[in-house]
Design an enzyme around this catalytic site. Structure first.
Site, PDB file in Angstrom:
ATOM      1  CD  GLU A   1     -30.498 -65.737  20.629  1.00  0.00           C
ATOM      2  OE1 GLU A   1     -29.495 -65.749  21.354  1.00  0.00           O
ATOM      3  OE2 GLU A   1     -30.999 -64.695  20.163  1.00  0.00           O
TER       4      GLU A   1
ATOM      5  CB  CYS B   1     -28.556 -63.121  18.758  1.00  0.00           C
ATOM      6  SG  CYS B   1     -29.663 -61.758  19.180  1.00  0.00           S
TER       7      CYS B   1
ATOM      8  CE  LYS C   1     -25.840 -64.263  21.616  1.00  0.00           C
ATOM      9  NZ  LYS C   1     -27.170 -63.969  22.210  1.00  0.00           N
TER      10      LYS C   1
END
Length: 284
Positions: free
Chosen positions: A49, A160, A119
């Site tokens: 990331e 994440c 995301k």
């Protein structure tokens, strides 16, 4: 453990990159490590990331790019020259309307952009006395599931904080994914507590391989990443794991082994869909 392992599958490489404030250096080192991974037989390579910039709400606007742009062009060229499927970690992306996203671009061995995953779940947390972080101060959330097919298996992509949401992993598994990849940058509070636990949970719950790619730890950074990029098997075993330094870790993804696990503990067939179900509202 009594499960037998076969030799079918492919080699996965997870790159744990030391990220600096100099974007061109990050891109150059990433490209070199992708080439190194391919030389070791990797067919799928995963970057961390925010691999091209420091992680932080103050950095996202400064480093944001369009896709295609500088970083995605380097990734496209790297995938093509190394003949790999490249999960390009994530970069701060700016769309045509000026919105910012935390975005993972994926490239095929021909250098083409296969997909980009924005995301879905923004990292907004407040642990008193330890860490407060609000991605939503500068970023907008994505709104699509992201999967891509390889000659080996179907791969589901999250970034994440997406890993904390079991429903997303279940949907990916339901849609035929056998490998889930999560570029991520857990910190020194959440990392030791939850990083490995979440990966093993997603792997066991769905009987899939799970891979995470973290930046290397930099104690001088404003946000200190935990590191410990990891690959977990469908049995929940940690089969590859980095320390905190810059490195590349490898795992041989054995799809026959995955099939054996699913046959011996057939939870998919045993789910009570008459009592509960998880369905996607928005398709990717």
């Amino acid at each position: 453990m009594l499960l037998s392992r076969a030799t079918t599958g492919f080699r996965l490489a997870v790159v744990q990159l030391h990220v600096t404030k100099v974007k061109v250096d990050n891109l150059s080192r990433a490209r070199g490590l992708i080439k190194e991974a391919a030389a070791q037989g990797a067919k799928v390579v995963v970057l961390p990331e925010c691999f091209n910039s420091p992680y932080g709400t103050g950095f996202f606007p400064e480093y944001a790019e369009k896709i295609p742009g500088e970083s995605s062009q380097v990734l496209s060229e790297a995938a093509k020259e190394s003949q790999v499927y490249l999960v390009g970690g994530s970069i701060p992306e700016e769309d045509d309307g000026g919105k910012l996203y935390n975005t993972c671009p994926v490239f095929g061995p021909d250098g083409s952009l296969v997909l980009k995953h924005r995301k879905i779940h923004l990292f907004d947390i407040d642990v008193p006395g330890k860490i407060r972080f609000q991605e939503s101060e500068t970023l907008s959330p994505g709104s699509n599931l992201s999967m891509f097919d390889t000659p080996y298996c179907r791969v589901g992509v999250g970034i994440c904080y997406d890993m904390r949401f079991a429903e997303l992993a279940q949907l990916y598994s339901k849609k035929g994914c056998q490998l889930l990849v999560y570029p991520g940058a857990f910190n020194m509070t959440t990392g030791p507590a939850h990083w490995e636990l979440l990966q093993r949970g997603r792997a066991v719950d769905n009987q899939v391989y799970v891979a995470t790619a973290s930046p290397a730890r930099d104690e001088t950074a404003s946000y200190v990443a935990w590191g410990h990029s990891t690959v977990v098997s469908p049995w929940g075993e940690v089969i590859s794991k980095a320390g905190s330094e810059e490195t590349v870790v490898y795992a041989d993804i054995d799809l026959q082994y995955l099939a054996n696990v699913r046959q011996q503990i057939p939870i998919t067939a045993q789910r009570r869909s008459d009592l509960y179900t998880v369905n996607a509202v928005q398709e990717g």
